[in-house]
Motif scaffolding. Structure first.
Motif, PDB file in Angstrom:
ATOM      1  N   UNK A   1      35.549  36.006  37.729  1.00 20.95           N
ATOM      2  CA  UNK A   1      34.447  36.451  38.593  1.00 20.95           C
ATOM      3  C   UNK A   1      33.772  35.257  39.271  1.00 20.95           C
ATOM      4  N   UNK A   2      33.510  34.212  38.493  1.00 21.62           N
ATOM      5  CA  UNK A   2      32.843  33.038  39.098  1.00 21.62           C
ATOM      6  C   UNK A   2      33.232  31.744  38.391  1.00 21.62           C
ATOM      7  N   UNK A   3      33.470  30.745  39.206  1.00 17.56           N
ATOM      8  CA  UNK A   3      33.736  29.399  38.702  1.00 17.56           C
ATOM      9  C   UNK A   3      32.641  28.502  39.277  1.00 17.56           C
ATOM     10  N   UNK A   4      31.938  27.813  38.403  1.00 17.05           N
ATOM     11  CA  UNK A   4      30.807  26.995  38.837  1.00 17.05           C
ATOM     12  C   UNK A   4      31.041  25.552  38.422  1.00 17.05           C
TER      13      UNK A   4
ATOM     14  N   UNK B   1      31.796  25.845  34.570  1.00 16.14           N
ATOM     15  CA  UNK B   1      31.505  27.103  33.888  1.00 16.14           C
ATOM     16  C   UNK B   1      32.338  28.237  34.489  1.00 16.14           C
ATOM     17  N   UNK B   2      32.871  29.080  33.622  1.00 16.52           N
ATOM     18  CA  UNK B   2      33.618  30.255  34.058  1.00 16.52           C
ATOM     19  C   UNK B   2      32.871  31.493  33.608  1.00 16.52           C
ATOM     20  N   UNK B   3      32.824  32.492  34.451  1.00 15.62           N
ATOM     21  CA  UNK B   3      32.193  33.758  34.050  1.00 15.62           C
ATOM     22  C   UNK B   3      33.193  34.889  34.238  1.00 15.62           C
ATOM     23  N   UNK B   4      33.334  35.696  33.214  1.00 12.55           N
ATOM     24  CA  UNK B   4      34.186  36.882  33.216  1.00 12.55           C
ATOM     25  C   UNK B   4      35.619  36.615  33.658  1.00 12.55           C
ATOM     26  N   UNK B   5      36.328  35.939  32.805  1.00 11.71           N
ATOM     27  CA  UNK B   5      37.762  35.720  33.026  1.00 11.71           C
ATOM     28  C   UNK B   5      38.507  36.869  32.341  1.00 11.71           C
ATOM     29  N   UNK B   6      39.247  37.632  33.128  1.00  9.30           N
ATOM     30  CA  UNK B   6      39.944  38.799  32.570  1.00  9.30           C
ATOM     31  C   UNK B   6      41.439  38.659  32.807  1.00  9.30           C
TER      32      UNK B   6
ATOM     33  N   UNK C   1      32.174  34.094  28.951  1.00 13.58           N
ATOM     34  CA  UNK C   1      31.647  32.811  29.445  1.00 13.58           C
ATOM     35  C   UNK C   1      32.437  31.676  28.817  1.00 13.58           C
ATOM     36  N   UNK C   2      32.711  30.683  29.607  1.00 16.18           N
ATOM     37  CA  UNK C   2      33.368  29.488  29.070  1.00 16.18           C
ATOM     38  C   UNK C   2      32.753  28.280  29.756  1.00 16.18           C
ATOM     39  N   UNK C   3      32.616  27.193  29.019  1.00 16.71           N
ATOM     40  CA  UNK C   3      31.989  25.999  29.596  1.00 16.71           C
ATOM     41  C   UNK C   3      32.743  24.751  29.129  1.00 16.71           C
ATOM     42  N   UNK C   4      33.075  23.915  30.074  1.00 17.26           N
ATOM     43  CA  UNK C   4      33.705  22.629  29.772  1.00 17.26           C
ATOM     44  C   UNK C   4      32.732  21.550  30.257  1.00 17.26           C
ATOM     45  N   UNK C   5      32.447  20.619  29.378  1.00 14.24           N
ATOM     46  CA  UNK C   5      31.381  19.657  29.660  1.00 14.24           C
ATOM     47  C   UNK C   5      31.857  18.228  29.441  1.00 14.24           C
ATOM     48  N   UNK C   6      31.525  17.361  30.391  1.00 18.44           N
ATOM     49  CA  UNK C   6      31.795  15.933  30.182  1.00 18.44           C
ATOM     50  C   UNK C   6      30.505  15.175  30.469  1.00 18.44           C
TER      51      UNK C   6
ATOM     52  N   UNK D   1      27.068  10.711  27.483  1.00 20.65           N
ATOM     53  CA  UNK D   1      26.533  10.685  26.122  1.00 20.65           C
ATOM     54  C   UNK D   1      27.682  10.613  25.107  1.00 20.65           C
ATOM     55  N   UNK D   2      28.786  11.326  25.418  1.00 17.99           N
ATOM     56  CA  UNK D   2      30.010  11.268  24.601  1.00 17.99           C
ATOM     57  C   UNK D   2      31.158  10.919  25.548  1.00 17.99           C
ATOM     58  N   UNK D   3      31.294   9.641  25.897  1.00 19.52           N
ATOM     59  CA  UNK D   3      32.256   9.279  26.956  1.00 19.52           C
ATOM     60  C   UNK D   3      33.713   9.573  26.624  1.00 19.52           C
ATOM     61  N   UNK D   4      34.030   9.696  25.343  1.00 18.03           N
ATOM     62  CA  UNK D   4      35.434   9.934  24.981  1.00 18.03           C
ATOM     63  C   UNK D   4      35.722  11.396  24.661  1.00 18.03           C
ATOM     64  N   UNK D   5      34.723  12.229  24.788  1.00 18.95           N
ATOM     65  CA  UNK D   5      34.904  13.632  24.401  1.00 18.95           C
ATOM     66  C   UNK D   5      34.708  14.598  25.566  1.00 18.95           C
ATOM     67  N   UNK D   6      35.480  15.652  25.528  1.00 20.84           N
ATOM     68  CA  UNK D   6      35.250  16.773  26.436  1.00 20.84           C
ATOM     69  C   UNK D   6      34.845  17.950  25.554  1.00 20.84           C
ATOM     70  N   UNK D   7      33.702  18.495  25.825  1.00 20.18           N
ATOM     71  CA  UNK D   7      33.189  19.576  24.976  1.00 20.18           C
ATOM     72  C   UNK D   7      33.499  20.944  25.601  1.00 20.18           C
ATOM     73  N   UNK D   8      33.859  21.869  24.745  1.00 18.99           N
ATOM     74  CA  UNK D   8      34.224  23.212  25.219  1.00 18.99           C
ATOM     75  C   UNK D   8      33.466  24.238  24.384  1.00 18.99           C
ATOM     76  N   UNK D   9      32.931  25.233  25.017  1.00 19.15           N
ATOM     77  CA  UNK D   9      32.468  26.396  24.256  1.00 19.15           C
ATOM     78  C   UNK D   9      32.671  27.660  25.076  1.00 19.15           C
ATOM     79  N   UNK D  10      32.925  28.741  24.392  1.00 15.69           N
ATOM     80  CA  UNK D  10      33.245  29.995  25.088  1.00 15.69           C
ATOM     81  C   UNK D  10      32.892  31.191  24.224  1.00 15.69           C
ATOM     82  N   UNK D  11      32.726  32.318  24.918  1.00 11.29           N
ATOM     83  CA  UNK D  11      32.412  33.580  24.244  1.00 11.29           C
ATOM     84  C   UNK D  11      33.237  34.670  24.921  1.00 11.29           C
ATOM     85  N   UNK D  12      33.856  35.497  24.100  1.00  9.28           N
ATOM     86  CA  UNK D  12      34.663  36.558  24.698  1.00  9.28           C
ATOM     87  C   UNK D  12      35.129  37.552  23.667  1.00  9.28           C
ATOM     88  N   UNK D  13      36.187  38.299  24.001  1.00  8.13           N
ATOM     89  CA  UNK D  13      36.677  39.326  23.078  1.00  8.13           C
ATOM     90  C   UNK D  13      37.245  38.698  21.802  1.00  8.13           C
ATOM     91  N   UNK D  14      37.552  37.401  21.849  1.00  9.11           N
ATOM     92  CA  UNK D  14      38.062  36.681  20.677  1.00  9.11           C
ATOM     93  C   UNK D  14      36.943  36.258  19.739  1.00  9.11           C
TER      94      UNK D  14
END
Lengths: 297, 174
Positions: B75-78, B89-94, B109-114, B117-130
């Motif tokens: 639905x949306x990629x931000x 950020x991703x919203x409503x990936x079906x 919702x899914x979010x990938x963050x760089x 503060x954490x230069x060697x890490x890529x942080x991910x969090x998401x919420x969905x049917x899983x």
């Protein structure tokens, strides 16, 4: 601030110099991005062109062995009114080409022909005996050769009922239809009957297809990015696909006149499986092309 | 006093430069470049609307194709960037129907963050049917680990998951 302070600041040589430096920085960045954009970045999107999902109905007509007509047809030849290409209805050098099936949509035209005891699936622009497929209508196909157009009509003979045999009868040695002409290219003259429930189950459960059959795409070396079809890498013993007559190393080249020249084409067929009433698989087995025909009930 | 003025001018210059870099960044063209790179892997994105902001880019109604097959709709990629902090950020990936028995069908919702503060890490969090997941990809060790904070419909991917005393997780090297 004193009256006239802004003007005084603006024309203060030191502050004016700082202001000009900042403006220069901004313009420099803008210029750099502009250069990057101009030289390395695309200016338009890359989109996938979606195939139309509404397709013209597929006509399946009993394969007529190619016969060479020696007599001139009684009806006068139909002439298309468009002046440049001269239209000749099935002249002597298109004899031997029998039009079996037509798939015609706005984005694709595919016909199935019998020529020299072989089944050929042609797309628009493909050739048979030098005749180039140009277009197709409801029940005819138009070819061109040497600037002339040729019309070949679809054979609309109805299917003989005695040719329709259920799968079980074939397996248990039911009466085989008598074959007058030995045609090794088309061994399954009888049409197998498939239970609609099996098709529905496969259509709704992709994993079941994976369980029963393994396929891998075969690249077409002549057409980069296109495929020849799907090679069967395994068929689970006793599965429905084994009953359908598919064997390991077969290359599935098309279904119902739709060539399997891409994964998308195969997926399109999969998504429309439920609406199929009959199914004709064009396969290549041991270097020979053949058709497997099914009635879905 | 003179030194303070110089420092102030330098800082002001850096801020102006930084804002100019982000503001004038051709975000739409960079998105097209991303599409070009992905198309080399037979991945194509058809989008409904692209909205370019000063610091961000919003792409709406994306249909994702792999080898010409429609695999998912988003639905949306931000995309938001401050260079030192970038967020996607991703919203409503079906997922498409034919994939629903292969992977969880819906990601709300899914979010990938760089972030520096954490230069060697890529942080991910998401919420969905899983359920709810939180993960971290380390650029140095090249390892990705995703923990399931809440686990729901994961039957289709359970064979890829591992379990320990903290719960279910997914681990992969990249």
């Amino acid at each position: 601030m004193k009256k006239g302070g802004i003007m005084k600041n603006l024309f203060n040589p030191k502050k004016f110099k700082v202001f000009i430096t900042f403006i220069f920085l901004v313009l420099l960045v803008k210029g750099l991005w502009f250069t990057v954009d101009l030289l390395w970045l695309p200016d338009s999107t890359i989109s996938h062109v979606t195939e139309r999902t509404i397709k013209a109905p597929y006509y399946r007509v009993k394969l007529t062995p190619p016969k060479v007509k020696k007599t001139v047809p009684k009806k006068p030849p139909k002439v298309i009114k468009k002046p440049p290409p001269k239209v000749v209805k099935k002249p002597e050098n298109m004899d031997g080409v029998a039009l079996i099936a037509i798939y015609n949509a706005s984005d694709a035209t595919v016909v199935t022909l019998a020529y020299k005891k072989k089944i050929r699936v042609l797309g628009r622009g493909d050739k048979v005996n030098g005749f180039v497929l140009k277009s197709a209508g409801h029940d005819f196909a138009m070819f061109s050769k040497n600037g002339k157009s040729y019309k070949v009509s679809l054979n609309k003979k109805p299917l003989k009922k005695d040719l329709i045999k259920p799968v079980k009868q074939n397996k248990t040695g039911g009466k085989k239809p008598t074959k007058k002409v030995q045609k090794p290219q088309v061994p399954n003259e009888a049409i197998k009957v498939l239970d609609k429930k099996i098709i529905t189950r496969y259509a709704n459960n992709y994993n079941e297809i994976n369980r029963d059959i393994g396929v891998v795409g075969v690249r077409d070396p002549a057409r980069p990015g296109m495929m020849q079809g799907f090679k069967v890498t395994r068929v689970t013993r006793g599965s429905n696909f084994a009953k359908f007559g598919l064997k390991k190393n077969d290359i599935i080249k098309g279904i119902n006149g739709q060539p399997f020249n891409s994964y998308a084409a195969a997926m399109n067929v999969y998504k429309n499986m439920n609406s199929m009433q009959s199914m004709t698989l064009v396969i290549q087995r041991g270097g020979e092309e053949m058709e497997l025909e099914y009635e879905i009930r | 006093m003179q030194v303070v003025k110089i420092i102030r001018n330098i800082l002001l210059g850096i801020i102006i430069l930084w804002l100019a870099i982000i503001g004038f960044m051709p975000k739409k063209a960079l998105y097209y470049k991303l599409e070009e790179v992905l198309s080399a892997y037979d991945i194509k994105m058809n989008e409904g609307e692209i909205q370019e902001g000063f610091l961000d880019l919003k792409v709406r109604d994306i249909t994702l194709y792999y080898q010409g097959i429609n695999v998912a709709k988003i639905e949306e990629l931000h995309l938001f960037t401050l260079l030192l902090y970038t967020k996607i950020e991703l919203a409503n990936l079906e997922l498409d129907d034919f994939l629903k028995d292969k992977a969880p069908a819906m990601t709300e919702k899914a979010r990938v963050l760089y972030s520096v503060e954490h230069p060697l890490d890529i942080l991910i969090d998401a919420k969905g049917s899983f359920g709810v997941i939180r993960g971290r990809g380390n650029l140095q060790t090249r390892k990705l680990r995703i923990d399931f904070l809440e686990k729901k419909e994961t039957q289709t991917i359970e064979s890829f998951l591992k379990i320990n005393e903290k719960g279910w997780y997914y681990e992969k090297s990249f």
